[in-house]
Design an enzyme around this catalytic site. Structure first.
Site, PDB file in Angstrom:
ATOM      1  N   ARG A 124     -25.095  -1.568   8.899  1.00 36.88           N
ATOM      2  CA  ARG A 124     -24.875  -3.007   8.839  1.00 36.88           C
ATOM      3  C   ARG A 124     -25.181  -3.702  10.168  1.00 36.88           C
ATOM      4  O   ARG A 124     -25.411  -4.902  10.200  1.00 36.88           O
ATOM      5  CB  ARG A 124     -23.425  -3.292   8.462  1.00 36.88           C
ATOM      6  CG  ARG A 124     -23.080  -2.921   7.039  1.00 36.88           C
ATOM      7  CD  ARG A 124     -21.673  -3.309   6.699  1.00 36.88           C
ATOM      8  NE  ARG A 124     -21.554  -3.546   5.266  1.00 36.88           N
ATOM      9  CZ  ARG A 124     -20.505  -4.128   4.695  1.00 36.88           C
ATOM     10  NH1 ARG A 124     -19.505  -4.538   5.438  1.00 36.88           N
ATOM     11  NH2 ARG A 124     -20.472  -4.313   3.399  1.00 36.88           N
ATOM     12  N   GLU A 159     -18.837  -5.001  11.380  1.00 33.18           N
ATOM     13  CA  GLU A 159     -19.713  -4.192  12.233  1.00 33.18           C
ATOM     14  C   GLU A 159     -20.732  -5.035  12.987  1.00 33.18           C
ATOM     15  O   GLU A 159     -21.071  -4.740  14.139  1.00 33.18           O
ATOM     16  CB  GLU A 159     -20.441  -3.142  11.382  1.00 33.18           C
ATOM     17  CG  GLU A 159     -19.540  -2.061  10.810  1.00 33.18           C
ATOM     18  CD  GLU A 159     -18.844  -2.450   9.531  1.00 33.18           C
ATOM     19  OE1 GLU A 159     -18.032  -1.645   9.020  1.00 33.18           O
ATOM     20  OE2 GLU A 159     -19.092  -3.571   9.028  1.00 33.18           O
ATOM     21  N   LYS A 206       0.840  -1.190   0.000  1.00 28.24           N
ATOM     22  CA  LYS A 206       0.000   0.000   0.000  1.00 28.24           C
ATOM     23  C   LYS A 206       0.878   1.244   0.000  1.00 28.24           C
ATOM     24  O   LYS A 206       1.837   1.349   0.761  1.00 28.24           O
ATOM     25  CB  LYS A 206      -0.913  -0.015   1.236  1.00 28.24           C
ATOM     26  CG  LYS A 206      -2.011   1.019   1.210  1.00 28.24           C
ATOM     27  CD  LYS A 206      -2.980   0.788   2.368  1.00 28.24           C
ATOM     28  CE  LYS A 206      -4.149   1.742   2.285  1.00 28.24           C
ATOM     29  NZ  LYS A 206      -5.129   1.497   3.375  1.00 28.24           N
TER      30      LYS A 206
END
Length: 606
Positions: A369, A341, A256
Site C-alpha cells: 500500500r 501505511e 472484542k
C-alpha cells in the site's frame, strides 16, 4: 440437538425467540473457542460480533441484500450462519474454510478483503451501480471496524458518500475500541466522546458531542451508539437505517473477545489471533529457535541504544511486527499511525528530512500500500528510511491476500532502494545494522513468518556474497534469497548424488544485483535462482537481466512463486504445490542439463 445445528441459513434465524437467540449466541461462542483454538485464527474479533451478526442476518436477506465486511477476518460467525459450520474442522487448512470471506465458498461472501478500510469503497460502487440499473430494493450494508476508520481509504469513501444524499448505504460501525491494539488518533477520541455522550446505556439516539458529530457534518445520518450485544436493540437500529433512503451510520459498540475470559483479561490484543494447538507427537529433537520477528525486535532495541536518531514506526501492528519491546524502552521514539501505511511512509520521509533514521515495520503484504510514498516521498528525496517487511514470502494459512510475494516485484522498480534478505537470525541482525547505517538512501529488509531455524554458516565470502557450498565442478551456480538458502543446500546435495557440482551463493543484498554475480556466473553452465517470492519481477528476473546486461550468456532458470493468488494451507503445503522443494527443483535442473546436452550433440541443421 443444539440450536446452532438446526441453522442451515439466515432464514432459520428469523423463527427464533429472544431466549433461543441467547442460546444460539452462547453455542456460537463455545464453538468458536473450541474450533479456532484447535485450528488457529482470528478469535477475539469474532467473539465480539456474535449478536451483531445474528441481528444483521435477521434484518437483511443475504445474499439478495449485500453484506460487506471490513475486514473479512470477522466473518466466522457469518460463515456459521450461512451453511458452513462443518468446515470449521479444517479452518485455514488446505481444502478447508478460508480465514476470511471467500467468494469460492458461498454466495453470501461478495468480497474477499483482508486489507482494511476498503469496504466503504466497494459499498459506494455497488450502491451506485444498482441505482444506475434502477435496482433500489436490495440493501448495501458495510460492516466497518473502528480500526478500519484509521485508514485513509475509509474517509475518502465517507467523504464521497456524504456528497450523495440520495444513495442508500448502511454503514455499521463496529466500535470495539481497537484493531490489533487500542485504536489510536483523533477518530478514536471522537468515538469515545460519542460513546460517552449517550451515558452508560447505549441507546439508538444521536449522541451529544461538544464539537458536533463528525459523521453528520460529512452529510451522513447517524444512529447510535447501540449496545452491540443486545440483539433486539441492534435489530431496531438496523430496521430504522434500512428505512432511510440515504447514507446512514449505525454506531454499534461491541467488546472484542466477549465471552471468553482469556480474551477479556488480555489487554494487549484481546486474543486477536490465537495459534493452532500443537499437533500431538514426540518432542522436537532440536532446541527451538527464536522467531524472525523477535530477533528483529531485540536487535532494533540494541541498535536504538547506540543510535538516538532511530525511530520506529508501524501501522496498528506494534506487537505483531516486534516493536512492543522497543515501544516500552523508547516510547517517545515509537509511532503507531493506525491502519495507515501510506501516511506512515510519508511520515517516515518527514522524520528522515528532520535528521532521524526511521525504521518502518510492516507486514510485507501491507507494505504494498505504501509503494507510491516509498517511490515519490522517500526515494525521490533519497531519505535514509529502513523499511522492514515481516511475513515476507509464503505465510500459508492466512491465504492469498497475506502472502508477502509482491514486494520485490514492486520495490525493485524504486531507484536507489537496496533490499536485503537474511537467511537466518544472525544475518538478520547483521543486515539490520547495515541497513540502518546506510545514509545515502532507503533500504528494505524482508524476512518470513515463523522460526529462524539454526544459523547457516558461510564457507567463504566473495565481493559481499556468502558462499554456502562449493562442490567440485562448475555445473550449476545456485543463487538463493534469504531463507531459501536451506533449499539451495538441500538441492546441491541431491545434485551431487547425480554427479552434478553445484555452488550455492547467498547475495545477502538481493537488489540491486551485485555486479560481481555476473562475473561468477560466467564460469558456470547454468544459474539457478531460488526465492520465496513471485517469479514475475523477482530476484531471478533481476539476475537474468543483470547477466544479459553484462553480456554473460549463462542461462538462468528461476524458481519461485507463480503469478497467481495462492490458496491457503500450511507453508510447506503451498511451497510443495508450486514446486519449491528440493526434489522438484533438482528434477527440473537435471532435465535442463539433459536437454542442453542433447541440443549440443545434435547440429541445428540435422
Amino acid at each position: 440437538m443444539a440450536l446452532l445445528e438446526t441453522i442451515s441459513g439466515p432464514a432459520d434465524l428469523r423463527r427464533l425467540s429472544p431466549v433461543q437467540l441467547e442460546c444460539v449466541a452462547a453455542e456460537i461462542r463455545e464453538t468458536l473457542v473450541r474450533k479456532v483454538r484447535a485450528s488457529g485464527g482470528h478469535l477475539g474479533s469474532n467473539l465480539g460480533v456474535v449478536e451483531l451478526t445474528l441481528a444483521l442476518h435477521r434484518v437483511f436477506d443475504s445474499p439478495a441484500d449485500t453484506l460487506l465486511w471490513d475486514t473479512g477476518h470477522q466473518t466466522y460467525v457469518h460463515k456459521m450462519l450461512t451453511g458452513r459450520q462443518e468446515g470449521f474442522d479444517r479452518l485455514r487448512q488446505g481444502g478447508g474454510l478460508s480465514g476470511y470471506a471467500s467468494r469460492a465458498e458461498s454466495e453470501h461472501d461478495v468480497i474477499e478483503n483482508s486489507h482494511a478500510s476498503t469496504a466503504l469503497g466497494y459499498a459506494h460502487g455497488l450502491a451506485r451501480a444498482r441505482a444506475l440499473a434502477g435496482d433500489r430494493g436490495r440493501a448495501v450494508v458495510a460492516v466497518v471496524g473502528d480500526g478500519s476508520l484509521t485508514g485513509g481509504m475509509a474517509w475518502e469513501a465517507l467523504n464521497n458518500l456524504g456528497g450523495e444524499p440520495d444513495l442508500p448505504v448502511i454503514i455499521v460501525l463496529n466500535d470495539n475500541g481497537r484493531s490489533y491494539q487500542p485504536t489510536v488518533g483523533g477518530i478514536a477520541a471522537h468515538l469515545r466522546r460519542l460513546r460517552a455522550g449517550a451515558g452508560s446505556r447505549h441507546t439508538p439516539e444521536t449522541a451529544a458531542e461538544p464539537d458536533g458529530n463528525l459523521f453528520e457534518r460529512l452529510g451522513l445520518e447517524y444512529r447510535g451508539p447501540v449496545d452491540g450485544h443486545d440483539v433486539a436493540a441492534v435489530e431496531e437500529a438496523l430496521c430504522a437505517a434500512r428505512s432511510t433512503a440515504r447514507p446512514v451510520v449505525v454506531h454499534v459498540v461491541t467488546e472484542k473477545g466477549r465471552g471468553w475470559p482469556e480474551a477479556e483479561s488480555n489487554d494487549l490484543d484481546r486474543c486477536h489471533v490465537v495459534r493452532a494447538a500443537p499437533t500431538p507427537g514426540p518432542a522436537a529433537a532440536s532446541t527451538p529457535t527464536p522467531a524472525w520477528t523477535s530477533v528483529f525486535g531485540e536487535e532494533l532495541v540494541a541498535v536504538a541504544e547506540e543510535r538516538p536518531d532511530v525511530v520506529a514506526l508501524t501501522a496498528a501492528m506494534l506487537e505483531p511486527v516486534g516493536l512492543l519491546q522497543f515501544g516500552r524502552r523508547f516510547p517517545e521514539r515509537t509511532i503507531d499511525v493506525g491502519i495507515a501505511e501510506q501516511h506512515a511512509a510519508a511520515l517516515a520521509a518527514g522524520l528522515a528530512l528532520g535528521g532521524a533514521h526511521p525504521v518502518l515495520a510492516l507486514y510485507a503484504t501491507f507494505a504494498n500500500r505504501a509503494v507510491d510514498q516509498l517511490l515519490m516521498d522517500i526515494a525521490l528525496h533519497r531519505c535514509p528510511v529502513t523499511l522492514v517487511m515481516d511475513r515476507a514470502g509464503v505465510t500459508g494459512d492466512d491465504g492469498a491476500s497475506h502472502n508477502g510475494m509482491w514486494d520485490m516485484s514492486l520495490l525493485q522498480a524504486v531507484p536507489g532502494l537496496r533490499i536485503a534478505a537474511p537467511r537466518d537470525g544472525s544475518r538478520l541482525r547483521e543486515l539490520l545494522r547495515e541497513a540502518v547505517a546506510h545514509e545515502e538512501g532507503p533500504t528494505a529488509l524482508r524476512f518470513p513468518k515463523g522460526a529462524t531455524g539454526a544459523d547457516v554458516p558461510a564457507l567463504d565470502t566473495y565481493a559481499g556474497m556468502d558462499v554456502l557450498c562449493n562442490e567440485p565442478g562448475r555445473d550449476v551456480l545456485v543463487v538463493t534469497a534469504g531463507p531459501m538458502a536451506r533449499l539451495g543446500l538441500e538441492a546441491a546435495g541431491l545434485l551431487k548424488a547425480h554427479g552434478i557440482g553445484a555452488t550455492v551463493v547467498d547475495p545477502r543484498w538481493v537488489a540491486p544485483v551485485n555486479p560481481e554475480l555476473a562475473t561468477v556466473a560466467a564460469h558456470y553452465a547454468y544459474v539457478v535462482t531460488l526465492e520465496d517470492h513471485g517469479r514475475t519481477g523477482g530476484m531471478g528476473a533481476a539476475v537474468g537481466q543483470a547477466l544479459a546486461d553484462a553480456g554473460v550468456r549463462t542461462p538462468v532458470r528461476s524458481f519461485g512463486l507463480p503469478r497467481a493468488f495462492l490458496e491457503h494451507g500450511s507453508r510447506a503445503e503451498v511451497l510443495a504445490r508450486v514446486g519449491l522443494t528440493a526434489p522438484a527443483v533438482v528434477g527440473s535442473v537435471l532435465a535442463l542439463l539433459e536437454n542442453r546436452a542433447a541440443a549440443r550433440a545434435t547440429p541445428a541443421w540435422s
